[in-house]
Design a protein around this motif. Structure first.
Motif, PDB file in Angstrom:
ATOM      1  N   ILE B 111      44.845  40.284  45.746  1.00 27.21           N
ATOM      2  CA  ILE B 111      43.278  39.853  45.272  1.00 27.21           C
ATOM      3  C   ILE B 111      42.786  38.899  46.271  1.00 27.21           C
ATOM      4  CG2 ILE B 111      41.913  39.086  43.509  1.00 27.21           C
ATOM      5  CD1 ILE B 111      44.145  39.808  41.449  1.00 27.21           C
ATOM      6  N   MET B 118      40.351  43.971  45.480  1.00 29.39           N
ATOM      7  CA  MET B 118      41.933  44.155  44.837  1.00 29.39           C
ATOM      8  C   MET B 118      42.357  45.284  45.864  1.00 29.39           C
ATOM      9  SD  MET B 118      43.286  44.310  41.109  1.00 29.39           S
ATOM     10  CE  MET B 118      41.654  44.856  40.512  1.00 29.39           C
ATOM     11  N   VAL B 151      39.833  48.604  45.993  1.00 24.41           N
ATOM     12  CA  VAL B 151      38.629  48.821  45.131  1.00 24.41           C
ATOM     13  C   VAL B 151      37.847  47.339  45.082  1.00 24.41           C
ATOM     14  CG1 VAL B 151      39.950  48.274  43.081  1.00 24.41           C
ATOM     15  CG2 VAL B 151      38.035  49.797  42.793  1.00 24.41           C
ATOM     16  N   SER B 152      36.784  47.794  44.880  1.00 22.43           N
ATOM     17  CA  SER B 152      35.736  46.519  44.826  1.00 22.43           C
ATOM     18  C   SER B 152      35.557  46.029  43.399  1.00 22.43           C
ATOM     19  CB  SER B 152      34.674  46.726  45.546  1.00 22.43           C
ATOM     20  OG  SER B 152      33.614  45.730  45.340  1.00 22.43           O
ATOM     21  N   ASP B 155      32.649  47.779  41.330  1.00 20.51           N
ATOM     22  CA  ASP B 155      32.898  48.802  40.539  1.00 20.51           C
ATOM     23  C   ASP B 155      33.188  48.534  39.151  1.00 20.51           C
ATOM     24  OD1 ASP B 155      32.142  50.539  42.593  1.00 20.51           O
ATOM     25  OD2 ASP B 155      34.365  51.092  42.880  1.00 20.51           O
ATOM     26  N   MET B 156      33.436  47.139  38.547  1.00 24.06           N
ATOM     27  CA  MET B 156      34.054  46.618  37.378  1.00 24.06           C
ATOM     28  C   MET B 156      33.015  45.372  37.164  1.00 24.06           C
ATOM     29  SD  MET B 156      38.050  47.561  37.946  1.00 24.06           S
ATOM     30  CE  MET B 156      37.926  46.856  39.675  1.00 24.06           C
ATOM     31  N   PRO B 157      31.928  45.621  36.802  1.00 30.09           N
ATOM     32  CA  PRO B 157      30.918  44.597  36.456  1.00 30.09           C
ATOM     33  C   PRO B 157      31.611  43.666  35.281  1.00 30.09           C
ATOM     34  CG  PRO B 157      29.598  46.454  36.316  1.00 30.09           C
ATOM     35  CD  PRO B 157      30.990  46.848  36.590  1.00 30.09           C
ATOM     36  N   SER B 158      32.405  44.120  34.514  1.00 33.70           N
ATOM     37  CA  SER B 158      32.987  43.344  33.456  1.00 33.70           C
ATOM     38  C   SER B 158      34.135  42.440  33.763  1.00 33.70           C
ATOM     39  CB  SER B 158      33.625  44.123  32.219  1.00 33.70           C
ATOM     40  OG  SER B 158      34.514  45.073  32.622  1.00 33.70           O
ATOM     41  N   LEU B 159      34.657  42.835  34.971  1.00 29.12           N
ATOM     42  CA  LEU B 159      36.082  42.038  35.495  1.00 29.12           C
ATOM     43  C   LEU B 159      35.803  40.660  35.362  1.00 29.12           C
ATOM     44  CD1 LEU B 159      38.465  43.456  38.052  1.00 29.12           C
ATOM     45  CD2 LEU B 159      37.811  40.989  37.995  1.00 29.12           C
ATOM     46  N   GLN B 160      36.792  39.757  34.662  1.00 33.51           N
ATOM     47  CA  GLN B 160      36.890  38.430  34.938  1.00 33.51           C
ATOM     48  C   GLN B 160      38.464  38.085  35.359  1.00 33.51           C
ATOM     49  OE1 GLN B 160      35.866  36.275  31.280  1.00 33.51           O
ATOM     50  NE2 GLN B 160      35.095  38.268  30.516  1.00 33.51           N
ATOM     51  N   LEU B 161      38.160  37.312  36.306  1.00 36.86           N
ATOM     52  CA  LEU B 161      39.550  36.720  36.987  1.00 36.86           C
ATOM     53  C   LEU B 161      40.017  35.461  35.975  1.00 36.86           C
ATOM     54  CD1 LEU B 161      41.614  37.156  39.084  1.00 36.86           C
ATOM     55  CD2 LEU B 161      40.279  35.969  40.538  1.00 36.86           C
ATOM     56  N   LEU B 162      40.700  35.503  34.944  1.00 42.75           N
ATOM     57  CA  LEU B 162      40.915  34.560  33.963  1.00 42.75           C
ATOM     58  C   LEU B 162      41.761  33.406  34.454  1.00 42.75           C
ATOM     59  CD1 LEU B 162      41.668  37.146  30.969  1.00 42.75           C
ATOM     60  CD2 LEU B 162      39.440  35.864  31.177  1.00 42.75           C
ATOM     61  N   ALA B 163      42.619  33.784  35.525  1.00 41.61           N
ATOM     62  CA  ALA B 163      43.393  32.844  36.112  1.00 41.61           C
ATOM     63  C   ALA B 163      43.776  33.169  37.636  1.00 41.61           C
ATOM     64  CB  ALA B 163      45.080  32.632  35.201  1.00 41.61           C
TER      65      ALA B 163
END
Lengths: 173, 173, 173
Positions: B111, B118, B151-152, B155-163
């Protein structure tokens, strides 16, 4: 001879020969009367296969061409039956018998480039093994899925398949 | 001394020290003359590295900053060569030699937060190992990819990198 | 008796009983005074649990209903302490003591169908084990995340959950 290590390697050979489409090596991991119970599938009813030939034929047909598969196995919990007449281990030799059972976790990835789909899932294998002429083979392989999901590349316009070991292999008709 | 377990742990130390960016520990898993053949890469031509220093330098430069990597290895199939003059094991001691080969499956996740991408993939390692002064090290590491995809996050506007273990590490320039 | 294999199987039983929601079997992998330090979580502050009962209660509550989890563990690096008074192994018996430490890599997948989210991540476990009455159990489990990300199904309209072992289990209230 270490039966535990032999059975682990048997399972790793199963996964590797399946994913590398080495069908002769794949056939050799099964006893001739092996059965497979692959549970629910993305595309069909519960799948039960009987005999080494049927298992190998099914996989060769289903996973040919440029389809990518990864079956990633770990977490072996293997029980080897004691040898007959050695159940009490009174003589302390604790000899291995010729049958065993094993549970494994696995995660699988299936990519079908021509259909632009990816399938991901996980399950616990519940296998049985048998030793014939000193060689351990899989006599039964089965699993119940923890989950399986499918997603289309169409939802990820940026997605690039940067490498596919089977890219030059034409799609099967 | 159990060479098989020593070699398994060597490989796990390789993966862990790489993903935790512990470059001194990472260097120590290789023989000084080790070679690496990392096959095709997302961003470049086939990558061949010669010598411990070159391997470590490449990784330290490529995977620094806040880049996240996971190299997840399993399915060891390891063959230890018999000790010289012990090929027939006629004396029954079946002594281990000082070289070995091993195959592993792995899945990797990379990532790059600053580029919002990713990369996921899988391959089979084909390694060689050598024991010097009683210590097993990797003398060659190589793989051919089963697949690799990128993949970018776009394409996933909801994606959160939580840690992200490396969140506080500034991007390398 | 092989302590190394016993501890590996203990860890696999931890993962399997957790993912299959077999809470009695899950409880039995811990010592009564076990502690858990699960680091940062998607939904909360760092999570520290004290005692077998608290660990099991937390997991049973957090992961009930139709929530899918996969904790996939590999790469064991286990150190068993020498038995007391056997530190120098001068007598050559190299006996195992009753405590051990272990590092593992794992990847986890959590799918919450009712919230239409998926969480993926990886971390290195740093565990401690203790043998009581001949049985190895986990006395401490902890990890620091390498990464954790969350994505909504809403970003992938094509996504189909083809199998969920817990589909018929109603959501917990």
């Amino acid at each position: 001879m270490d039966s535990l290590e032999d059975i682990r390697r048997l399972k790793y050979r199963y996964a590797r020969s399946l994913d590398l489409k080495r069908w002769d090596e794949f056939a050799d991991v099964f006893t001739e009367d092996a059965t497979a119970d692959y549970g629910t599938r993305a595309t069909s009813e519960p799948l039960t296969l009987r005999g080494r030939e049927q298992i190998v034929s099914y996989m060769r047909d289903a996973l040919g061409g440029n389809i990518i598969t990864v079956h990633f196995c770990a977490q072996p919990e293997i029980e080897i039956a004691p040898s007959v007449g050695d159940g009490d281990n009174a003589d302390g030799d604790n000899a291995d018998g010729d049958t065993a059972e094993g549970t494994w976790c696995f995660e699988d990835t299936v990519i079908v480039p021509d259909h632009r789909i990816m399938i991901k899932g996980s399950a616990y294998y519940e296998d049985r093994y048998r030793r014939e002429n000193g060689v351990w083979r899989i006599s039964h392989i089965g699993y119940q899925r923890t989950y399986e999901l499918m997603v289309s590349f169409d939802d990820m316009p940026s997605l690039q398949l940067l490498a596919n070991r089977w890219a030059d292999v034409p799609q099967q008709v």
